[in-house]
Design a protein around this motif. Structure first.
Motif, mmCIF file in Angstrom:
data_model
loop_
_atom_site.group_PDB
_atom_site.id
_atom_site.type_symbol
_atom_site.label_atom_id
_atom_site.label_comp_id
_atom_site.label_asym_id
_atom_site.label_seq_id
_atom_site.Cartn_x
_atom_site.Cartn_y
_atom_site.Cartn_z
ATOM 1 N N GLU A 42 -1.797 -3.867 -1.569
ATOM 2 C CA GLU A 42 -0.908 -2.487 -0.780
ATOM 3 C C GLU A 42 -1.795 -1.553 -0.560
ATOM 4 O O GLU A 42 -1.714 -1.027 0.336
ATOM 5 C CB GLU A 42 0.229 -2.322 -1.801
ATOM 6 N N LYS A 51 -2.930 -0.240 3.114
ATOM 7 C CA LYS A 51 -2.608 1.274 3.675
ATOM 8 C C LYS A 51 -3.679 1.908 3.958
ATOM 9 O O LYS A 51 -3.600 2.566 4.842
ATOM 10 C CB LYS A 51 -1.789 1.728 2.512
ATOM 11 N N GLU A 110 -4.445 0.876 7.373
ATOM 12 C CA GLU A 110 -3.605 1.145 8.359
ATOM 13 C C GLU A 110 -3.681 2.712 8.579
ATOM 14 O O GLU A 110 -3.547 3.261 9.808
ATOM 15 C CB GLU A 110 -2.066 0.859 7.842
ATOM 16 N N LEU A 111 -3.986 3.541 7.394
ATOM 17 C CA LEU A 111 -3.923 4.930 7.650
ATOM 18 C C LEU A 111 -5.289 5.411 8.082
ATOM 19 O O LEU A 111 -5.138 6.705 8.294
ATOM 20 C CB LEU A 111 -3.153 5.616 6.316
#
Length: 134
Positions: free
Chosen positions: A36, A40, A43-44
């Motif tokens: 995770e 993330k 993605e971020l």
């Protein structure tokens, strides 16, 4: 196949991640990521780690404001270590270490003992409210 499936996660579902400053090439820190956290981060465009002591995601800079902007995510030849090329923000020069230093690697072995070679740039007690300094 999902890109995360190609990594070699340890028995706890973690992988070591090294943060390297893009501009200077300095190795800033090493932390752990779970699936995770790495997802993330991708993605971020911001470093997200997994805190083994708190058993939760740790968004770098969530307490200190010293965020790591991620420019590139690399994988080593054995697929078991992540390298993040980052810009360390929130202070000039960037602070990555909870001790108030630029890098977590501030000690050098001098044939007898560990010697501190990098200065504290900002008092960590002014950065963190709940500090267990080491």
């Amino acid at each position: 196949m999902n890109w995360l499936d190609t990594l070699k996660w340890d028995a706890q579902g973690l992988i070591p991640a090294i943060a390297q400053e893009q501009g200077s090439g300095d190795v800033l820190m090493m932390a752990w990521m779970n699936r995770e956290a790495l997802q993330k981060t991708a993605e971020l465009g911001r470093a997200v780690y997994f805190s083994r002591s708190r058993h939760k995601l740790w968004f770098k800079g969530e307490e200190s404001g010293h965020v790591q902007t991620v420019h590139e995510i690399r994988l080593d030849c054995d697929s078991d270590v992540i390298l993040l090329k980052v810009t360390q923000t929130g202070h000039t020069p960037g602070l990555a270490c909870h001790t108030g230093r630029h890098s977590c690697f501030y000690r050098v072995y001098d044939n007898v003992a560990w010697k501190v070679v990098d200065p504290v740039l900002k008092d960590p007690h002014t950065i963190y409210t709940n500090l267990d300094a080491s």
